[in-house]
Design a protein around this motif. Sequence first.
Motif, PDB file in Angstrom:
ATOM      1  N   LEU A  57     -10.043 -12.560   0.557  1.00  0.00           N
ATOM      2  CA  LEU A  57      -9.330 -12.783   1.814  1.00  0.00           C
ATOM      3  C   LEU A  57      -9.483 -11.577   2.738  1.00  0.00           C
ATOM      4  O   LEU A  57      -9.667 -11.732   3.956  1.00  0.00           O
ATOM      5  CB  LEU A  57      -7.858 -13.066   1.535  1.00  0.00           C
ATOM      6  N   ARG A  58      -9.424 -10.383   2.172  1.00  0.00           N
ATOM      7  CA  ARG A  58      -9.567  -9.170   3.000  1.00  0.00           C
ATOM      8  C   ARG A  58     -10.949  -9.112   3.649  1.00  0.00           C
ATOM      9  O   ARG A  58     -11.072  -8.743   4.821  1.00  0.00           O
ATOM     10  CB  ARG A  58      -9.325  -7.924   2.142  1.00  0.00           C
ATOM     11  N   PHE A  59     -11.985  -9.482   2.910  1.00  0.00           N
ATOM     12  CA  PHE A  59     -13.315  -9.522   3.497  1.00  0.00           C
ATOM     13  C   PHE A  59     -13.391 -10.595   4.576  1.00  0.00           C
ATOM     14  O   PHE A  59     -14.072 -10.414   5.591  1.00  0.00           O
ATOM     15  CB  PHE A  59     -14.371  -9.761   2.415  1.00  0.00           C
ATOM     16  N   GLY A  60     -12.706 -11.709   4.369  1.00  0.00           N
ATOM     17  CA  GLY A  60     -12.670 -12.739   5.390  1.00  0.00           C
ATOM     18  C   GLY A  60     -12.008 -12.268   6.667  1.00  0.00           C
ATOM     19  O   GLY A  60     -12.475 -12.559   7.772  1.00  0.00           O
ATOM     20  N   LEU A  61     -10.937 -11.504   6.550  1.00  0.00           N
ATOM     21  CA  LEU A  61     -10.246 -10.988   7.736  1.00  0.00           C
ATOM     22  C   LEU A  61     -11.123 -10.003   8.495  1.00  0.00           C
ATOM     23  O   LEU A  61     -10.976  -9.847   9.713  1.00  0.00           O
ATOM     24  CB  LEU A  61      -8.940 -10.309   7.327  1.00  0.00           C
ATOM     25  N   HIS A  62     -12.035  -9.351   7.788  1.00  0.00           N
ATOM     26  CA  HIS A  62     -12.915  -8.374   8.422  1.00  0.00           C
ATOM     27  C   HIS A  62     -13.928  -9.043   9.356  1.00  0.00           C
ATOM     28  O   HIS A  62     -14.491  -8.394  10.237  1.00  0.00           O
ATOM     29  CB  HIS A  62     -13.664  -7.585   7.348  1.00  0.00           C
ATOM     30  N   ALA A  63     -14.133 -10.353   9.169  1.00  0.00           N
ATOM     31  CA  ALA A  63     -15.175 -11.045   9.921  1.00  0.00           C
ATOM     32  C   ALA A  63     -14.763 -11.386  11.338  1.00  0.00           C
ATOM     33  O   ALA A  63     -15.621 -11.640  12.189  1.00  0.00           O
ATOM     34  CB  ALA A  63     -15.580 -12.323   9.183  1.00  0.00           C
ATOM     35  N   SER A  64     -13.466 -11.402  11.626  1.00  0.00           N
ATOM     36  CA  SER A  64     -13.014 -11.773  12.967  1.00  0.00           C
ATOM     37  C   SER A  64     -11.639 -11.166  13.232  1.00  0.00           C
ATOM     38  O   SER A  64     -10.971 -10.675  12.323  1.00  0.00           O
ATOM     39  CB  SER A  64     -12.953 -13.297  13.116  1.00  0.00           C
ATOM     40  N   GLU A  65     -11.212 -11.237  14.480  1.00  0.00           N
ATOM     41  CA  GLU A  65      -9.939 -10.641  14.864  1.00  0.00           C
ATOM     42  C   GLU A  65      -8.774 -11.469  14.338  1.00  0.00           C
ATOM     43  O   GLU A  65      -8.786 -12.698  14.395  1.00  0.00           O
ATOM     44  CB  GLU A  65      -9.850 -10.535  16.385  1.00  0.00           C
ATOM     45  N   GLN A  66      -7.761 -10.794  13.821  1.00  0.00           N
ATOM     46  CA  GLN A  66      -6.572 -11.452  13.285  1.00  0.00           C
ATOM     47  C   GLN A  66      -5.333 -10.999  14.059  1.00  0.00           C
ATOM     48  O   GLN A  66      -5.396 -10.104  14.896  1.00  0.00           O
ATOM     49  CB  GLN A  66      -6.423 -11.124  11.787  1.00  0.00           C
ATOM     50  N   ALA A  67      -4.214 -11.628  13.756  1.00  0.00           N
ATOM     51  CA  ALA A  67      -2.966 -11.235  14.406  1.00  0.00           C
ATOM     52  C   ALA A  67      -2.645  -9.778  14.089  1.00  0.00           C
ATOM     53  O   ALA A  67      -2.960  -9.283  12.991  1.00  0.00           O
ATOM     54  CB  ALA A  67      -1.832 -12.146  13.943  1.00  0.00           C
ATOM     55  N   PRO A  68      -2.038  -9.054  15.022  1.00  0.00           N
ATOM     56  CA  PRO A  68      -1.742  -7.633  14.809  1.00  0.00           C
ATOM     57  C   PRO A  68      -0.936  -7.396  13.531  1.00  0.00           C
ATOM     58  O   PRO A  68       0.056  -8.077  13.268  1.00  0.00           O
ATOM     59  CB  PRO A  68      -0.933  -7.248  16.048  1.00  0.00           C
TER      60      PRO A  68
ATOM     61  N   SER B  59      -3.692  -4.777   8.068  1.00  0.00           N
ATOM     62  CA  SER B  59      -3.111  -3.570   7.475  1.00  0.00           C
ATOM     63  C   SER B  59      -2.090  -3.927   6.401  1.00  0.00           C
ATOM     64  O   SER B  59      -1.960  -3.224   5.391  1.00  0.00           O
ATOM     65  CB  SER B  59      -2.476  -2.698   8.550  1.00  0.00           C
ATOM     66  N   ARG B  60      -1.374  -5.026   6.599  1.00  0.00           N
ATOM     67  CA  ARG B  60      -0.408  -5.464   5.588  1.00  0.00           C
ATOM     68  C   ARG B  60      -1.108  -5.875   4.294  1.00  0.00           C
ATOM     69  O   ARG B  60      -0.658  -5.503   3.197  1.00  0.00           O
ATOM     70  CB  ARG B  60       0.396  -6.631   6.146  1.00  0.00           C
ATOM     71  N   LEU B  61      -2.223  -6.576   4.418  1.00  0.00           N
ATOM     72  CA  LEU B  61      -2.976  -6.941   3.220  1.00  0.00           C
ATOM     73  C   LEU B  61      -3.585  -5.703   2.571  1.00  0.00           C
ATOM     74  O   LEU B  61      -3.628  -5.604   1.334  1.00  0.00           O
ATOM     75  CB  LEU B  61      -4.062  -7.963   3.568  1.00  0.00           C
ATOM     76  N   ASP B  62      -4.025  -4.746   3.371  1.00  0.00           N
ATOM     77  CA  ASP B  62      -4.541  -3.493   2.812  1.00  0.00           C
ATOM     78  C   ASP B  62      -3.479  -2.793   1.959  1.00  0.00           C
ATOM     79  O   ASP B  62      -3.784  -2.238   0.896  1.00  0.00           O
ATOM     80  CB  ASP B  62      -5.000  -2.562   3.929  1.00  0.00           C
ATOM     81  N   ASP B  63      -2.248  -2.795   2.421  1.00  0.00           N
ATOM     82  CA  ASP B  63      -1.167  -2.176   1.649  1.00  0.00           C
ATOM     83  C   ASP B  63      -0.995  -2.877   0.302  1.00  0.00           C
ATOM     84  O   ASP B  63      -0.732  -2.224  -0.722  1.00  0.00           O
ATOM     85  CB  ASP B  63       0.140  -2.237   2.440  1.00  0.00           C
ATOM     86  N   ILE B  64      -1.128  -4.192   0.291  1.00  0.00           N
ATOM     87  CA  ILE B  64      -1.018  -4.938  -0.968  1.00  0.00           C
ATOM     88  C   ILE B  64      -2.170  -4.578  -1.895  1.00  0.00           C
ATOM     89  O   ILE B  64      -1.974  -4.347  -3.100  1.00  0.00           O
ATOM     90  CB  ILE B  64      -0.991  -6.453  -0.680  1.00  0.00           C
ATOM     91  N   LEU B  65      -3.382  -4.503  -1.345  1.00  0.00           N
ATOM     92  CA  LEU B  65      -4.539  -4.146  -2.170  1.00  0.00           C
ATOM     93  C   LEU B  65      -4.408  -2.737  -2.723  1.00  0.00           C
ATOM     94  O   LEU B  65      -4.820  -2.464  -3.859  1.00  0.00           O
ATOM     95  CB  LEU B  65      -5.827  -4.276  -1.358  1.00  0.00           C
TER      96      LEU B  65
ATOM     97  N   HIS C 106       1.207 -13.675  10.397  1.00  0.00           N
ATOM     98  CA  HIS C 106       2.013 -13.199   9.264  1.00  0.00           C
ATOM     99  C   HIS C 106       2.598 -14.356   8.470  1.00  0.00           C
ATOM    100  O   HIS C 106       2.709 -14.273   7.243  1.00  0.00           O
ATOM    101  CB  HIS C 106       3.118 -12.260   9.764  1.00  0.00           C
ATOM    102  N   ARG C 107       2.944 -15.432   9.136  1.00  0.00           N
ATOM    103  CA  ARG C 107       3.433 -16.599   8.409  1.00  0.00           C
ATOM    104  C   ARG C 107       2.320 -17.179   7.538  1.00  0.00           C
ATOM    105  O   ARG C 107       2.559 -17.579   6.392  1.00  0.00           O
ATOM    106  CB  ARG C 107       3.948 -17.654   9.382  1.00  0.00           C
ATOM    107  N   GLY C 108       1.102 -17.202   8.077  1.00  0.00           N
ATOM    108  CA  GLY C 108      -0.028 -17.677   7.290  1.00  0.00           C
ATOM    109  C   GLY C 108      -0.318 -16.784   6.105  1.00  0.00           C
ATOM    110  O   GLY C 108      -0.648 -17.264   5.014  1.00  0.00           O
ATOM    111  N   LEU C 109      -0.207 -15.471   6.295  1.00  0.00           N
ATOM    112  CA  LEU C 109      -0.419 -14.554   5.182  1.00  0.00           C
ATOM    113  C   LEU C 109       0.644 -14.742   4.116  1.00  0.00           C
ATOM    114  O   LEU C 109       0.338 -14.727   2.916  1.00  0.00           O
ATOM    115  CB  LEU C 109      -0.425 -13.112   5.690  1.00  0.00           C
ATOM    116  N   ASP C 110       1.896 -14.935   4.521  1.00  0.00           N
ATOM    117  CA  ASP C 110       2.963 -15.197   3.551  1.00  0.00           C
ATOM    118  C   ASP C 110       2.615 -16.402   2.681  1.00  0.00           C
ATOM    119  O   ASP C 110       2.787 -16.383   1.460  1.00  0.00           O
ATOM    120  CB  ASP C 110       4.287 -15.462   4.265  1.00  0.00           C
ATOM    121  N   ARG C 111       2.145 -17.463   3.328  1.00  0.00           N
ATOM    122  CA  ARG C 111       1.815 -18.683   2.603  1.00  0.00           C
ATOM    123  C   ARG C 111       0.608 -18.467   1.698  1.00  0.00           C
ATOM    124  O   ARG C 111       0.585 -18.940   0.559  1.00  0.00           O
ATOM    125  CB  ARG C 111       1.542 -19.812   3.602  1.00  0.00           C
TER     126      ARG C 111
END
Length: 293
Positions: A229-240, A244-250, A118-123
Amino acid sequence: MPPSPSPQNWARAERLDADRLTEALYAEAGVRLMVEGPCPGGEIGAAYVRWPDGHRSVLKWRPNTRIEDLGAGPLAVCEVLVAQGYPCPSTELAVQVDHAVVLVQTLLPGTPVRCLDHRGLDRALALNEAQAGLLTGRTDVPSMNLYLLDDGPGYCLHEPLRRHSRRGGDLERRIRSVGLDHPLRLPGHDVVHQDFHQGNLLAVDGSVAGVIDWDGSGRGDRRFDLVTLRFGLHASEQAPGVTSRLDDILDGLPDDILRPSWAHMSLRMADWAIRHFAPGDVEHWLDMAEQRV
């Protein structure tokens, strides 16, 4: 994301021969660089080099490219970003060598992010916001072609989807339908990275400190990069909770930005998977594409 999913990587049809290129740089520009080895992460077009004064840089190349084209696009984009204090590499040397452009860029600190927290997503979101409006008035920087109705130069090909299966053909028709309803080039005056996934984010002590691989960048709407970025997250497991947080933004993006951006990324990844990945990987990207096209 998987190897070679981006326009900048698709353009590299040959493996970088760093020793040969440094010799060509010496012949053309009189600069002697020492090759230290390839950059990690499967990148076929980059190597670490050391200058005579001891500082280290990254050697890259773009085959079948003219320096004038890079100067009006990615090199100009990086100049604008660096002037704004954005953590992107600056270009120390750019030389035409036969059919290719050889680049020497500053080496940013950090290592590629593998699992985004989540810190990385914020940045990442803050960096994306910083790209807004930076190319206002810069008509010399081309806007991004979405290739929703025609093929890209070696990527975003339509025919592989049509031939793959009924499912692939249905997706291609929906992509073309989006193209008929929207501009073929991404509108806007923001900087667009075009390959803004976690593997191109560099982290230092767990904090994102830089963004690399701007070779395909141009002008458009910065929010396209959030779809990438969302497609990139789909390629591998991310932090819980990160995905879903990025999906809400999209979900909050205007339809005229989200739909063509998602259609482009769907075409980009599905086409490449059909031509280069295993059948199970193709289904993985078709599943992703169908979420919003």
